[in-house]
Design a protein around this motif. Structure first.
Motif: not given
Length: 275
Positions: A153-182
């Motif tokens: 979504g809009d205005r999402v920030i993702m930290g370094g090395g984060a990985a997102v699994h296929q078909f996953t949704r990340i809502g607007h204004h979310a923050f994902i920390g570095g090296l996170a496994a989403v």
């Protein structure tokens, strides 16, 4: 932005670069040394390719984008089921795409289009896979990896090395920390850290920076606590919130996100807890 006729100028292309017949270059495009632009590519006004950039496939890049060395934009999907179909990648305006970034076109059986919004920043070696849909004002830090069919979504920030699994949704204004496994969906305004990824609260700073008022922030805080009350199932908590008749604004965004169909479960503050 499209320039008025009086301000339009031809593209400047370094003699070491190769622009294939059929490519469309907007006004004031600058292409540095050792770049390759394919025959189905459209570069909007004021696009700049620094050097050693490959743009290929049926790819359109909006006005004002800057692409740094060694980026490869518009190659075919990294998917064994891809059979050479004519799919596309569409990138919005004023994006900055740093060194080594890769973005792929879509798969024919999934809509055939990968999309990136406006004003987004992709730091070095981040990857946007086939059929991803990335919103406006997004930041992917170094080495962030989006698998296929991910929605950001809009205005999402993702930290370094984060990985997102296929078909996953990340809502607007979310923050994902570095090296996170989403591996599960992340609600709008959520903050996720760790491996496996766990909700660690709300992105209050991001909400404030976006100009969201205090009343809405307090409402989201209350709803967050109610949704993830671990004494009862999440779906029961959602039903209770709806019955209270307070599902408006930012709260409605969260409820609608949870209610929407999804291939993935819902990230929560508790490891292993499912939506």
């Amino acid at each position: 932005m499209t320039l008025p006729a009086a301000a339009r100028a031809p593209a400047i292309v370094h003699p070491s670069s190769f622009i294939e017949d059929g490519a469309i270059l907007g006004s004031n495009v600058v292409i540095g040394p050792f770049c390759h632009v394919g025959p189905q590519v459209v570069l909007g006004d004021n696009v700049r390719l620094m050097s050693h950039v490959v743009v290929t496939g049926r790819t359109s890049i909006g006005a004002g984008c800057r692409i740094f060395p060694q980026a490869v934009i518009g190659c075919e999907p990294q998917n064994i089921h891809y059979k050479g179909e004519d799919t596309e990648l569409v990138i919005g305006e004023n994006c900055t795409i740093r060194e080594g970034v890769t973005m792929n076109t879509g798969m024919a059986n999934a809509g055939g289009k990968t999309t990136v919004g406006n004003n987004s920043l992709f730091l070095a070696y981040s990857h946007v896979a086939h059929d991803c849909h990335v919103g406006d004002n997004v930041i992917l830090s170094n080495n962030v990896m989006l698998a296929g069919h991910v929605s950001v979504g809009d205005r999402v920030i993702m930290g370094g090395g984060a990985a997102v699994h296929q078909f996953t949704r990340i809502g607007h204004h979310a923050f994902i920390g570095g090296l996170a496994a989403v591996s599960n969906d992340v609600i709008p305004y959520g903050m996720l850290n760790g491996n496996p990824g766990v909700l660690a609260g709300l992105n209050i700073i991001g909400m404030q920076r976006a100009g969201i008022d205090k009343q809405s922030i307090h409402a989201v805080r209350r709803v967050y606590k109610a949704i993830f009350d671990q004494t009862t199932p999440i779906r029961d908590n959602i039903a209770r919130i709806k019955a209270e008749g307070t599902v408006v604004g930012a709260v409605a965004d969260i409820i609608s996100f949870i209610d929407a169909d999804s291939e993935r479960a819902l990230s929560s503050p508790a490891r292993g807890k499912r939506g």
